[in-house]
Design a protein around this motif. Structure first.
Motif, mmCIF file in Angstrom:
data_model
loop_
_atom_site.group_PDB
_atom_site.id
_atom_site.type_symbol
_atom_site.label_atom_id
_atom_site.label_comp_id
_atom_site.label_asym_id
_atom_site.label_seq_id
_atom_site.Cartn_x
_atom_site.Cartn_y
_atom_site.Cartn_z
ATOM 1 N N VAL A 1 18.884 -12.230 10.261
ATOM 2 C CA VAL A 1 20.025 -11.191 10.057
ATOM 3 C C VAL A 1 19.033 -9.727 9.536
ATOM 4 O O VAL A 1 19.085 -8.881 9.877
ATOM 5 N N ALA A 2 18.331 -10.328 8.482
ATOM 6 C CA ALA A 2 17.317 -9.333 7.831
ATOM 7 C C ALA A 2 16.534 -8.440 8.880
ATOM 8 O O ALA A 2 16.390 -7.317 8.790
ATOM 9 N N LYS A 3 16.107 -9.421 9.598
ATOM 10 C CA LYS A 3 15.034 -8.787 10.679
ATOM 11 C C LYS A 3 15.986 -7.633 11.428
ATOM 12 O O LYS A 3 15.463 -6.731 11.867
ATOM 13 N N GLU A 4 16.952 -8.306 11.987
ATOM 14 C CA GLU A 4 17.805 -7.386 12.831
ATOM 15 C C GLU A 4 18.126 -5.999 12.151
ATOM 16 O O GLU A 4 18.324 -5.003 12.903
ATOM 17 N N TRP A 5 18.339 -6.246 11.019
ATOM 18 C CA TRP A 5 18.839 -4.812 10.092
ATOM 19 C C TRP A 5 17.515 -4.277 9.664
ATOM 20 O O TRP A 5 17.652 -3.305 8.760
ATOM 21 N N ASP A 6 16.415 -4.813 9.849
ATOM 22 C CA ASP A 6 15.386 -4.306 9.305
ATOM 23 C C ASP A 6 15.382 -4.310 7.626
ATOM 24 O O ASP A 6 14.864 -3.009 6.914
ATOM 25 N N LEU A 7 15.737 -5.455 6.933
ATOM 26 C CA LEU A 7 15.973 -5.451 5.585
ATOM 27 C C LEU A 7 14.793 -6.304 4.778
ATOM 28 O O LEU A 7 14.468 -7.339 5.396
ATOM 29 N N ALA A 8 14.124 -5.865 3.763
ATOM 30 C CA ALA A 8 13.154 -6.672 3.122
ATOM 31 C C ALA A 8 13.772 -7.124 1.766
ATOM 32 O O ALA A 8 14.583 -6.540 1.111
ATOM 33 N N ASN A 9 13.077 -8.302 1.546
ATOM 34 C CA ASN A 9 13.503 -8.811 0.344
ATOM 35 C C ASN A 9 13.339 -8.043 -0.740
ATOM 36 O O ASN A 9 12.259 -7.173 -1.019
ATOM 37 N N GLY A 10 14.234 -7.814 -1.698
ATOM 38 C CA GLY A 10 14.295 -7.057 -3.094
ATOM 39 C C GLY A 10 14.739 -5.499 -2.654
ATOM 40 O O GLY A 10 14.857 -4.649 -3.714
ATOM 41 N N GLN A 11 14.885 -5.144 -1.471
ATOM 42 C CA GLN A 11 15.305 -3.936 -0.913
ATOM 43 C C GLN A 11 16.928 -3.764 -1.389
ATOM 44 O O GLN A 11 17.503 -4.721 -1.642
ATOM 45 N N LYS A 12 17.262 -2.472 -2.155
ATOM 46 C CA LYS A 12 18.534 -2.198 -2.640
ATOM 47 C C LYS A 12 19.163 -1.603 -1.507
ATOM 48 O O LYS A 12 19.010 -0.641 -0.832
ATOM 49 N N ILE A 13 20.466 -2.359 -1.283
ATOM 50 C CA ILE A 13 21.386 -1.866 -0.177
ATOM 51 C C ILE A 13 22.800 -1.933 -0.872
ATOM 52 O O ILE A 13 23.036 -2.307 -2.055
ATOM 53 N N TRP A 14 23.620 -1.085 -0.330
ATOM 54 C CA TRP A 14 25.245 -1.065 -0.496
ATOM 55 C C TRP A 14 25.870 -1.875 0.502
ATOM 56 O O TRP A 14 25.391 -2.093 1.551
ATOM 57 N N LEU A 15 27.066 -2.512 0.041
ATOM 58 C CA LEU A 15 27.685 -3.240 0.917
ATOM 59 C C LEU A 15 28.890 -2.596 1.164
ATOM 60 O O LEU A 15 29.695 -2.074 0.156
ATOM 61 N N THR B 1 30.597 -0.845 -2.332
ATOM 62 C CA THR B 1 30.213 -1.091 -3.678
ATOM 63 C C THR B 1 29.807 -0.101 -4.708
ATOM 64 O O THR B 1 29.153 0.888 -4.022
ATOM 65 N N SER B 2 30.106 -0.128 -5.697
ATOM 66 C CA SER B 2 29.785 1.337 -6.523
ATOM 67 C C SER B 2 28.468 1.201 -6.933
ATOM 68 O O SER B 2 27.657 2.452 -7.127
ATOM 69 N N PHE B 3 27.655 0.093 -6.755
ATOM 70 C CA PHE B 3 26.224 0.121 -7.057
ATOM 71 C C PHE B 3 25.504 -0.659 -5.905
ATOM 72 O O PHE B 3 26.126 -1.564 -5.351
ATOM 73 N N PRO B 4 24.145 -0.278 -5.745
ATOM 74 C CA PRO B 4 23.506 -1.249 -4.615
ATOM 75 C C PRO B 4 23.180 -2.598 -5.457
ATOM 76 O O PRO B 4 23.212 -2.773 -6.560
ATOM 77 N N ILE B 5 22.687 -3.336 -4.311
ATOM 78 C CA ILE B 5 22.439 -4.739 -4.609
ATOM 79 C C ILE B 5 21.061 -5.177 -4.072
ATOM 80 O O ILE B 5 20.928 -4.637 -3.030
ATOM 81 N N LYS B 6 20.281 -6.041 -4.688
ATOM 82 C CA LYS B 6 19.160 -6.114 -3.898
ATOM 83 C C LYS B 6 19.389 -7.260 -3.025
ATOM 84 O O LYS B 6 19.992 -8.117 -3.069
ATOM 85 N N VAL B 7 18.672 -7.156 -1.814
ATOM 86 C CA VAL B 7 18.475 -8.173 -0.732
ATOM 87 C C VAL B 7 17.945 -9.614 -1.217
ATOM 88 O O VAL B 7 16.563 -9.165 -1.721
ATOM 89 N N ARG B 8 18.242 -10.492 -0.984
ATOM 90 C CA ARG B 8 17.397 -11.875 -1.102
ATOM 91 C C ARG B 8 17.485 -12.560 0.322
ATOM 92 O O ARG B 8 18.523 -13.064 0.816
ATOM 93 N N VAL B 9 16.193 -12.217 1.229
ATOM 94 C CA VAL B 9 16.189 -12.884 2.312
ATOM 95 C C VAL B 9 15.753 -14.474 2.145
ATOM 96 O O VAL B 9 14.760 -14.791 1.427
ATOM 97 N N THR B 10 16.671 -15.201 2.554
ATOM 98 C CA THR B 10 16.604 -16.550 2.276
ATOM 99 C C THR B 10 17.109 -17.445 3.261
ATOM 100 O O THR B 10 18.006 -17.123 4.024
ATOM 101 N N GLU B 11 16.276 -18.541 3.725
ATOM 102 C CA GLU B 11 16.771 -19.320 4.860
ATOM 103 C C GLU B 11 17.989 -20.397 4.152
ATOM 104 O O GLU B 11 18.399 -21.077 4.908
#
Lengths: 746, 177
Positions: A649-663, A671-681
């Motif tokens: 999913v991260a690849k599809e969205w081009d998201l990197a570990n630790g990147q801050k995104i909003w949901l 969300t009021s604040f961004p949250i860090k992405v944790r790319v994990t199996e």
């Protein structure tokens, strides 16, 4: 491999990096300048008994305090079956609750100054007078029943007594309709008894533990975590059903990575396999159960092949795991879980769990479900409580008929006036629960709050909910107060004492004192007949052959069981269950009588739309809800949450570990604040996961403000359990925003 | 006598209780730690394995930190416990550079700090605070020179590994696998 073992990885999970700010506990500043010789700490120490208030497990322990009244550390009471001398990280770090410099310090009253609402510091007398006047006014105009108490924690007992004396039965805790309510109703319907807390599961002695979405080890329910470890030592087989590779899944022989929201299909097919192969406990089923033939007929089409199409769990795995359970039976636990308000058919899902346990004969057997016993302390001799003329139920005619406790979400809904209803709630007293993140649909909660004539919040911390109060009362922490005796049901009955280790800091006070002071102003002083809580506790303890003095020395007292029936069904002894038929009801007559399905059925649940992922949430072992979010010791271990995303999913969205995104959820809520992405199996591709309790919006909590994101903000949809009103919350879907949303944009 | 610790990765749930118990027991300032937890995931969904490890100073039998310390602040005491004498430490950080486990840090008061195996407790016959608190009881502490000790028995019975054995430091923290 070695790069995975670097300190950097540690910062991510434990977050206590070397680059961190030195934030020594203020009390230990006296250590500065002195040579730290290991083992030689200044001062003489004594230990004061307490039981923990960081979560609901209430482990008995000791506060180690020096002669200057400073708390060094907290340790577990070795005799206590809740903790066996070992507090969990939250309990060990509970000292941070006391030292938190952001605590509420003095009573506050909302005032309008120059057209602006502000809080003004008030004296306790002013605060109590204000509250008592408003309570009397609400009682005169609408009846005392229109005041409700929301509580989670020990303070609720004291305010509850005051409110019952005042004439309101509307006392609620979100731990029912937002958590374990469906489980209790399902087991009551089946066995005539609930599960309770701590859960009556005999994990210590089990041969097979089955966890369905229950992440023991991440939820740090202490005694249970300890027993799971004992079970691993003894070679027990663990089967975990979870779309996420949870910590428990990693300890399991069989991990079933189920498609979210399909657990019911798996349970029904397990029942099908166990009945069709005659792997059930025939003698037990014949002697104790009611409705086996109906059940057999009901599940005949729920084959593993049928379930495979729904759950994505292969048929041979379903059969194999059913056989593993049957081989272990009766020493097997299909664990009922704790937070089970997921999809709105939760009572029925837990009924399936209850039925499966009954087929395997685990209820009342060693390694299955034990029979807990408790020793009540003497009831206080109080005047009779006035009989209320209405309750929260009046707002929900013909609904939630098997709810046996008040619904927090129900009282919230019944606070918003409607044309049909004349009994909307007018006053809330909120103690120890941050309703903004505890209840689903925060906009609804805020709407309810706007309809109130009085809102009192009692807390130790400036949680978001305090910002909406008319009056804020600063409660001292559990380390600074007495509370009711902890009475717990376990293999052996125990009682435990909480005594103040130190005097209350700032202008904070214990809930018992606040409730008594309020009662005095409401002419209800007869309900608080003792001058101090010490006197009340001493009287109660003397009735059970102990005393405050004795309990101060031992902290926790064990009693012998009155009946030797920890495993009452071990030898197929006669037993009458507290159900309509006196049997374990596989077919529930109670459900049938109220118009609900007497046997559980599978209902497909809504799936995430394209580009959205199911929002799953849970716990981290070092935090309890949002209660610990600002605790210096615990934020040091974990100061923000992250959103777990599968690498595909991260690849599809081009998201990197630790990147801050909003949901953003299905209703466009971000969300009021961004949250860090944790790319994990460790997570499936169709769902995301985050730890609950972060993303605080109140700047007064300096360590918690803006750290991570709040799952509660995204839970704008619920599916209500028709049986008991539980709010199914795993029905929300989120997508990802990589750029900050523009405020006010449509 | 050789003090050592064995930690069962099959039972550890990575809760970090060992970290907070150490912090309160030893007054480690907030923002610093003498022990920490590592999480390592391997594999691809759904064929995964996960290991949690509570890590700290390995109290190496061949300790580079002791050898490189110019003031002998880093020293070995009875039972092989490696300690830092705060009064002797000049904060030169040579030991931090030499440690393959990244177990040492500069305390805000200027000296180098690290795990002491809670020697103040061990001297009284108690276990280190982390061992004592662990809810999963996954940590064992004792004397590996005594073949009858619990730790010796468990190291005989179970498979184990040490960290970075190729560094030749002869570490005394064992991970049961």
């Amino acid at each position: 491999m070695d790069k995975d073992f670097s300190r950097r990885e540690f910062i991510k999970i434990s977050s206590a990096g070397l680059g961190g700010l030195a934030l020594s506990n203020p009390v230990f500043n006296w250590l500065k300048g002195e040579t730290m010789v290991p083992g030689v700490l200044p001062g003489t120490y004594k230990r004061v008994p307490t039981y923990c208030e960081v979560c609901f497990w209430k482990c008995a322990g000791w506060a180690h305090v020096n002669d200057q009244g400073e708390i060094w550390k907290l340790t577990g009471n070795h005799e206590d079956p809740h903790c066996n001398g070992r507090l969990c990280p939250r309990g060990t770090g509970g000292v941070g609750m006391y030292y938190d410099e952001d605590r509420l310090k003095t009573p506050l009253i909302r005032r309008i100054v120059n057209g602006k609402q502000v809080y003004r510091e008030a004296s306790w007398n002013e605060a109590f007078d204000y509250i008592a006047d408003k309570m009397k006014k609400i009682a005169d105009e609408h009846g005392p029943e229109c005041i409700a108490l929301f509580s989670h924690g020990s303070g609720g007992k004291h305010f509850g007594r005051m409110l019952k004396a005042f004439g309101s039965p509307n006392i609620t805790a979100p731990s029912y309709a937002q958590c374990r309510g469906p489980r209790e109703v399902a087991f009551f319907s089946t066995y005539g008894e609930g599960i309770g807390s701590p859960e009556r599961v005999d994990i210590r002695d089990t041969d097979c533990l089955v966890l369905i979405g229950s992440h023991i080890g991440e939820n740090m329910h202490n005694g249970q975590v300890q027993e799971m470890s004992d079970a691993i030592d003894k070679g027990a087989t663990i089967i975990t059903v979870d779309p996420r590779f949870s910590t428990a899944a990693s300890k399991s022989k069989h991990w079933l990575p189920i498609k979210p929201a399909t657990d019911m299909a798996l349970l029904l097919s397990w029942i099908n396999v166990i009945i069709n192969n005659e792997w059930y406990d025939k003698k037990y089923v014949e002697k104790y159960t009611f409705g086996f033939d109906e059940l057999k007929e009901h599940v005949k089409n729920f084959t593993p092949e049928w379930a495979y199409g729904i759950t994505t769990i292969k048929p041979h795995i379903i059969r194999k795991t059913a056989k593993v359970m049957a081989n272990a039976a009766p020493s097997v636990i299909i664990h009922p879980g704790r937070h089970v308000t997921w999809y709105g058919d939760d009572t029925q899902r837990l009924r399936a769990v209850a039925i499966l346990n009954a087929l395997l004969g685990s209820w009342g057997r060693r390694g299955g479900f034990y029979n807990p016993e408790k020793r009540n302390v003497a009831k206080l001799k109080l005047p009779k409580y006035p009989k209320p003329s209405k309750t929260w139920r009046d707002a929900f005619p013909e609904q939630y008929k098997l709810a046996h406790l008040a619904l927090a979400s129900g009282i919230c809904d019944a606070t918003i006036p409607t044309a049909e209803r004349d009994c909307s709630f007018k006053g809330w007293i909120v103690n120890g629960t941050n309703l903004i993140s505890t209840l689903p649909k925060p906009a609804n909660t805020l709407k309810a709050i706007q309809s109130l004539d009085l809102m009192v919040v009692v807390d130790t911390m400036p949680m978001e909910i305090t910002g909406y109060a008319d009056v804020v009362l600063p409660e001292c922490t559990y380390l600074e107060r007495y509370d009711n005796i902890r009475v717990s049901a376990h293999r052996e009955p125990t009682i435990a004492l909480r005594a103040p280790a130190v005097a209350p800091m700032y202008n904070s006070k214990p809930a018992w004192w606040m409730a008594k002071e309020l009662a005095n102003r409401l002419n209800l002083q007869d309900y608080f007949p003792f001058a101090t809580e010490e006197e009340e506790l001493d009287w109660q303890l003397k009735q059970v052959g102990s005393s405050l003095d004795e309990m101060k020395k031992i902290g926790m007292k064990k009693f012998d069981r009155e009946f030797d029936d920890v495993y009452p069904l071990e030898n197929l002894d006669d037993y009458e269950f507290n159900t309509n038929t006196g049997k374990i009801e596989l077919y529930s007559t109670a459900m049938e009588d109220e118009g609900y399905d007497p046997l559980p059925t599978y209902t497909p649940h809504e799936e995430p739309p394209e580009g959205f992922y199911r929002l799953n949430y849970g716990r981290a072992p070092m935090h309890t809800f949002s209660r610990t979010a600002n605790n210096p010791n615990l934020t040091d271990l974990m100061d923000e949450n992250s959103v777990w995303i599968n690498p595909k999913v991260a690849k599809e969205w081009d998201l990197a570990n630790g990147q801050k995104i909003w949901l953003e959820n299905q209703d466009g809520i971000v969300t009021s604040f961004p949250i860090k992405v944790r790319v994990t199996e460790r997570i499936r591709w169709d769902s995301v996961y985050m730890v609950h309790g972060f993303g605080h919006t109140d700047k007064r909590m300096k360590r918690a403000y803006g750290k991570g994101a709040s799952d509660s903000e995204l839970i704008t949809q619920t599916k209500i359990d028709p049986v008991m009103g539980g709010t199914g919350m795993r029905v929300n879907f989120v997508t990802f925003l990589t750029e900050a949303p523009i405020k006010g944009a449509v | 006598m050789r003090y050592a610790m064995a930690i069962d990765t099959k039972k550890c749930v990575g809760c970090s209780d060992c970290v907070v118990a150490c912090q309160t027991e030893n007054n480690v300032p907030i923002g610093y730690c003498r022990d920490w937890v590592i999480e390592a995931t391997t594999g691809t969904y759904p064929d995964l394995s996960l290991e949690f490890r509570s890590e700290r100073c390995n109290h190496c039998s061949n300790a580079p930190c002791v050898r490189c310390c110019p003031t002998e602040a880093s020293h070995v005491v009875n039972g092989g416990i490696v300690l830092v004498d705060h009064n002797e430490c000049i904060g030169c950080k040579a030991c931090i550079e030499s440690c393959p486990y990244d177990a040492r840090f500069v305390h805000p008061e200027g000296y180098v700090d690290k795990c002491t195996f809670c020697i103040h407790r061990v001297e009284k016959g108690e276990n280190p605070a982390c061992v004592n608190v662990c809810p999963t009881k996954c940590m064992y502490f004792g004397d590996t020179d005594d073949s009858n000790s619990e730790i010796s028995k468990i190291l005989k019975k179970r498979k184990w590994k040490t960290l970075i054995p190729e560094a030749g430091t002869d570490p005394n923290i064992y991970y049961l696998i």
